[in-house]
Every structure is written in structure tokens, then in C-alpha cells.
Write an enzyme that holds these catalytic residues in place. Structure first.
Site, PDB file in Angstrom:
ATOM      1  N   HIS A   1       8.729  23.726 -47.674  1.00  0.00           N
ATOM      2  CA  HIS A   1       8.828  24.052 -46.250  1.00  0.00           C
ATOM      3  C   HIS A   1       8.038  23.048 -45.421  1.00  0.00           C
ATOM      4  O   HIS A   1       8.401  22.763 -44.280  1.00  0.00           O
ATOM      5  CB  HIS A   1       8.307  25.474 -46.010  1.00  0.00           C
ATOM      6  CG  HIS A   1       8.570  25.981 -44.620  1.00  0.00           C
ATOM      7  ND1 HIS A   1       9.837  26.150 -44.112  1.00  0.00           N
ATOM      8  CD2 HIS A   1       7.712  26.355 -43.624  1.00  0.00           C
ATOM      9  CE1 HIS A   1       9.768  26.607 -42.877  1.00  0.00           C
ATOM     10  NE2 HIS A   1       8.494  26.732 -42.550  1.00  0.00           N
TER      11      HIS A   1
ATOM     12  N   ASN B   1      16.002  17.652 -45.264  1.00  0.00           N
ATOM     13  CA  ASN B   1      15.848  17.251 -46.665  1.00  0.00           C
ATOM     14  C   ASN B   1      17.216  17.214 -47.325  1.00  0.00           C
ATOM     15  O   ASN B   1      18.179  17.805 -46.824  1.00  0.00           O
ATOM     16  CB  ASN B   1      14.943  18.250 -47.408  1.00  0.00           C
ATOM     17  CG  ASN B   1      15.453  19.682 -47.299  1.00  0.00           C
ATOM     18  OD1 ASN B   1      15.146  20.399 -46.350  1.00  0.00           O
ATOM     19  ND2 ASN B   1      16.255  20.095 -48.257  1.00  0.00           N
TER      20      ASN B   1
ATOM     21  N   HIS C   1       7.901  28.516 -36.338  1.00  0.00           N
ATOM     22  CA  HIS C   1       8.587  29.371 -35.370  1.00  0.00           C
ATOM     23  C   HIS C   1       7.557  29.900 -34.380  1.00  0.00           C
ATOM     24  O   HIS C   1       6.676  30.684 -34.735  1.00  0.00           O
ATOM     25  CB  HIS C   1       9.292  30.539 -36.075  1.00  0.00           C
ATOM     26  CG  HIS C   1      10.473  30.112 -36.897  1.00  0.00           C
ATOM     27  ND1 HIS C   1      11.768  30.201 -36.437  1.00  0.00           N
ATOM     28  CD2 HIS C   1      10.543  29.570 -38.135  1.00  0.00           C
ATOM     29  CE1 HIS C   1      12.590  29.737 -37.374  1.00  0.00           C
ATOM     30  NE2 HIS C   1      11.866  29.360 -38.412  1.00  0.00           N
TER      31      HIS C   1
ATOM     32  N   ALA D   1      17.145  24.068 -39.163  1.00  0.00           N
ATOM     33  CA  ALA D   1      16.789  23.030 -40.124  1.00  0.00           C
ATOM     34  C   ALA D   1      17.621  23.290 -41.373  1.00  0.00           C
ATOM     35  O   ALA D   1      17.756  24.434 -41.814  1.00  0.00           O
ATOM     36  CB  ALA D   1      15.303  23.099 -40.454  1.00  0.00           C
TER      37      ALA D   1
ATOM     38  N   TYR E   1      15.519  37.134 -45.125  1.00  0.00           N
ATOM     39  CA  TYR E   1      14.545  37.208 -46.216  1.00  0.00           C
ATOM     40  C   TYR E   1      13.205  37.814 -45.813  1.00  0.00           C
ATOM     41  O   TYR E   1      12.375  38.104 -46.668  1.00  0.00           O
ATOM     42  CB  TYR E   1      14.322  35.829 -46.849  1.00  0.00           C
ATOM     43  CG  TYR E   1      13.799  34.768 -45.903  1.00  0.00           C
ATOM     44  CD1 TYR E   1      12.487  34.764 -45.449  1.00  0.00           C
ATOM     45  CD2 TYR E   1      14.632  33.737 -45.489  1.00  0.00           C
ATOM     46  CE1 TYR E   1      12.016  33.782 -44.600  1.00  0.00           C
ATOM     47  CE2 TYR E   1      14.169  32.744 -44.646  1.00  0.00           C
ATOM     48  CZ  TYR E   1      12.862  32.771 -44.206  1.00  0.00           C
ATOM     49  OH  TYR E   1      12.405  31.781 -43.351  1.00  0.00           O
ATOM     50  N   GLU E   2      12.989  38.012 -44.519  1.00  0.00           N
ATOM     51  CA  GLU E   2      11.734  38.623 -44.082  1.00  0.00           C
ATOM     52  C   GLU E   2      11.704  40.124 -44.354  1.00  0.00           C
ATOM     53  O   GLU E   2      10.647  40.753 -44.252  1.00  0.00           O
ATOM     54  CB  GLU E   2      11.495  38.342 -42.599  1.00  0.00           C
ATOM     55  CG  GLU E   2      11.246  36.869 -42.292  1.00  0.00           C
ATOM     56  CD  GLU E   2      11.043  36.612 -40.818  1.00  0.00           C
ATOM     57  OE1 GLU E   2      10.018  37.073 -40.278  1.00  0.00           O
ATOM     58  OE2 GLU E   2      11.907  35.953 -40.199  1.00  0.00           O
TER      59      GLU E   2
ATOM     60  N   MET F   1      19.310  29.092 -44.247  1.00  0.00           N
ATOM     61  CA  MET F   1      19.048  30.522 -44.417  1.00  0.00           C
ATOM     62  C   MET F   1      19.136  31.280 -43.088  1.00  0.00           C
ATOM     63  O   MET F   1      18.458  32.290 -42.903  1.00  0.00           O
ATOM     64  CB  MET F   1      17.657  30.727 -45.028  1.00  0.00           C
ATOM     65  CG  MET F   1      17.416  29.980 -46.323  1.00  0.00           C
ATOM     66  SD  MET F   1      15.701  30.104 -46.873  1.00  0.00           S
ATOM     67  CE  MET F   1      15.700  28.905 -48.221  1.00  0.00           C
ATOM     68  N   SER F   2      19.972  30.809 -42.172  1.00  0.00           N
ATOM     69  CA  SER F   2      20.011  31.445 -40.848  1.00  0.00           C
ATOM     70  C   SER F   2      21.350  31.184 -40.178  1.00  0.00           C
ATOM     71  O   SER F   2      22.336  30.818 -40.827  1.00  0.00           O
ATOM     72  CB  SER F   2      18.877  30.884 -39.974  1.00  0.00           C
ATOM     73  OG  SER F   2      19.106  29.510 -39.677  1.00  0.00           O
TER      74      SER F   2
ATOM     75  N   SER G   1      13.567  26.308 -37.486  1.00  0.00           N
ATOM     76  CA  SER G   1      12.313  25.932 -38.146  1.00  0.00           C
ATOM     77  C   SER G   1      11.851  24.536 -37.765  1.00  0.00           C
ATOM     78  O   SER G   1      12.602  23.564 -37.879  1.00  0.00           O
ATOM     79  CB  SER G   1      12.485  25.988 -39.672  1.00  0.00           C
ATOM     80  OG  SER G   1      12.735  27.298 -40.101  1.00  0.00           O
TER      81      SER G   1
ATOM     82  N   HIS H   1      14.655  36.076 -39.938  1.00  0.00           N
ATOM     83  CA  HIS H   1      15.490  35.742 -41.086  1.00  0.00           C
ATOM     84  C   HIS H   1      15.718  36.962 -41.972  1.00  0.00           C
ATOM     85  O   HIS H   1      14.866  37.858 -42.050  1.00  0.00           O
ATOM     86  CB  HIS H   1      14.842  34.641 -41.929  1.00  0.00           C
ATOM     87  CG  HIS H   1      14.587  33.381 -41.182  1.00  0.00           C
ATOM     88  ND1 HIS H   1      13.486  33.218 -40.371  1.00  0.00           N
ATOM     89  CD2 HIS H   1      15.289  32.218 -41.119  1.00  0.00           C
ATOM     90  CE1 HIS H   1      13.519  31.993 -39.835  1.00  0.00           C
ATOM     91  NE2 HIS H   1      14.595  31.384 -40.277  1.00  0.00           N
TER      92      HIS H   1
END
Length: 274
Positions: free
Chosen positions: A245, A233, A62, A110, A82-83, A209-210, A32, A80
């Protein structure tokens, strides 16, 4: 992986071969907000939409394009969990790279920092991970022609390469890279402060998340893995501020020069050592 997974891989590679006959030995996946690094790398672009079977994501930051040139192929953007797409979509790029001839993979992401010794903008070399996603990409019937039923991931992020790359980056760039453990959640909601406290207790330095499914499949396919997290962050509850995001994308752009130098040095090192 589903029984037709490697058929999907073959079709994707056939589509790529219509554009390029390059035989890359190194592969790179950009996470990301990191796709802008593409402008420092030469090659031919192939949009994901033109690669048979590739998922075309719509997540900001992306690019959704593959760049291939001589000894390197780059996937700018990933799928991902979550998609809500097929789980095999998440790891398709890794198997494509293997079929193209890639021997070593550099994965970037990220991440939020659990380790209070990190600050946004730090680049952390991954040394291990915790799979908190609730699934393994290798579930399903196994074809021993591609990899073992029970692959060893005790050295998932090649320790020998890590030590050499860290030394090389320190010597060439003056950056003394820290190492950390990455913990993968499903998303898309960010973690709660309680979940971040749990992550710290379990030994995580970073959350995201990846990456973890890709690392598992890369090891399964006998690819050497190097991983980098860009701290965008501090994780939930570390600071008294909400997560967004937009902050991830912003920090990714701010550290572009540093990350690019680290990645290009790593790529050169991997190519020189063969």
C-alpha cells in the site's frame, strides 16, 4: 440497499446543509493516495465525522473529508467492502451527491495494471468494468421513485462524455489518454498472480478494490459517470516484486500534478457543457 437507505441519505444531506447551501452539479470522489489534490480546489470542508451516517474510515491515503464549493463537491476518501462496514456505506456518497443536485460524477481510484502496455504513473480513463466482488449494491427491495429495478449499465461510463473529454484533454494538456476496463475484487489482500492471469483473460486492464459499486448506483440514480484510474503498480505476477500500500500512496503523490490537471480540465469541461 436497505429500506432505510434513503432516510440515511436525507439525514446526511441535512447535516451538510447546516454548513453549506451550495447546489453542486458535479461530484468528485478521490481514491487512495489522491486526497492531496484537495489543495487545488476551493471550498468549505466538512469532516465525514460531522455528516450524519457517514462511515469514517481509517485507511491511509483517504482524508475522510467532504469539500463543497459552488458547483462542485468532493469526497476525499471512500468506504471499501473489505472494511467490514454496512454495504450501503460504500455507495452513500453517490446518493448524497444526487440529493445535493449533482448531475455528473467523476470517480477516481488507484489501480494495479494488468495491461502490460501501462506503466506506474499512467492515468487511464475507464470505459467499462467487471464486477468480481460477489455482490451488487442494488440488492434488496427497490423503490421505483429513485431508480428502476433493472437498470441498464451497458454505457456505465458515458461514452459521449469520454470521447469529448479525451479530445479536450489532448487539446488543452497534450495528454492522449488511454482507455481501459477495471476489474473490482473485494480485498484487502492483493490478487494472486493466477487471479491476475484470469483477469487478463476476462478482458481486464486494471484491478482494484473499489469504484464498481459506486458506478452501479450512479447509473441507477441517472448520473453521468466519468472514471479515472491512476496506475500505481503493476499487478501481481507482472513484475517479480511484492505489492504494498505504501507504493500506492507514493505513486499517487508522484502523479499528483498530472492527475490534478486532468481532473480540473474534466471538471471545467463538464461545467461548460451544461
Amino acid at each position: 440497499m436497505k429500506e432505510n437507505f434513503f432516510e440515511r441519505v436525507e439525514k446526511a444531506v441535512d447535516a451538510i446543509r447546516l454548513v453549506s447551501s451550495c447546489q453542486p452539479k458535479t461530484g468528485l470522489v478521490l481514491g487512495s493516495g489522491l486526497s492531496s489534490i484537495l489543495h487545488t480546489i476551493d471550498g468549505v470542508d466538512i469532516p465525514y465525522s460531522e455528516i450524519d451516517g457517514m462511515h469514517v474510515g481509517k485507511i491511509s491515503g483517504h482524508a475522510g473529508v467532504m469539500r463543497i464549493h459552488d458547483d462542485l463537491c468532493v469526497f476525499a476518501g471512500r468506504t471499501h467492502f473489505y472494511e467490514g462496514t454496512d454495504e450501503d456505506d460504500i455507495v452513500l456518497t453517490i446518493a448524497i451527491m444526487k440529493s445535493l443536485g449533482v448531475k455528473q460524477v467523476i470517480l477516481t481510484n488507484a489501480a494495479g495494471a494488468v495491461n502490460r502496455g501501462y506503466v506506474p504513473g499512467d492515468i487511464i480513463m475507464l470505459k467499462d468494468h467487471i464486477n468480481y466482488m460477489g455482490y451488487n449494491p442494488l440488492k434488496g427491495a427497490n423503490d421505483d421513485n429513485y431508480g428502476p429495478r433493472f437498470p441498464d449499465v451497458s454505457d456505465a461510463y458515458d461514452r459521449r462524455l469520454r470521447m469529448k473529454i479525451k479530445a479536450g484533454i489532448l487539446e488543452k494538456l497534450g495528454y492522449e489518454l488511454q482507455e481501459g476496463v477495471y476489474m473490482a475484487f473485494n480485498g484487502p489482500s492483493y490478487e494472486t498472480p493466477a487471479e491476475i492471469r484470469m483477469a487478463g483473460i476476462l478482458g481486464a486492464d486494471l484491478v482494484g478494490m473499489s469504484t464498481v459499486p459506486e458506478v452501479i448506483v450512479a447509473n441507477y440514480l441517472d448520473l453521468n459517470v466519468v472514471g479515472f484510474s491512476c496506475v500505481t503498480n503493476m499487478a501481481a505476477g507482472i513484475l517479480d516484486k511484492p505489492l504494498s500500500h505504501a507504493e500506492v500512496i507514493k505513486t499517487g503523490k508522484e502523479v499528483e500534478v498530472k492527475l490534478c490537471a486532468i481532473l480540473l480540465t474534466t471538471i471545467d469541461f463538464l461545467q461548460d457543457m451544461r
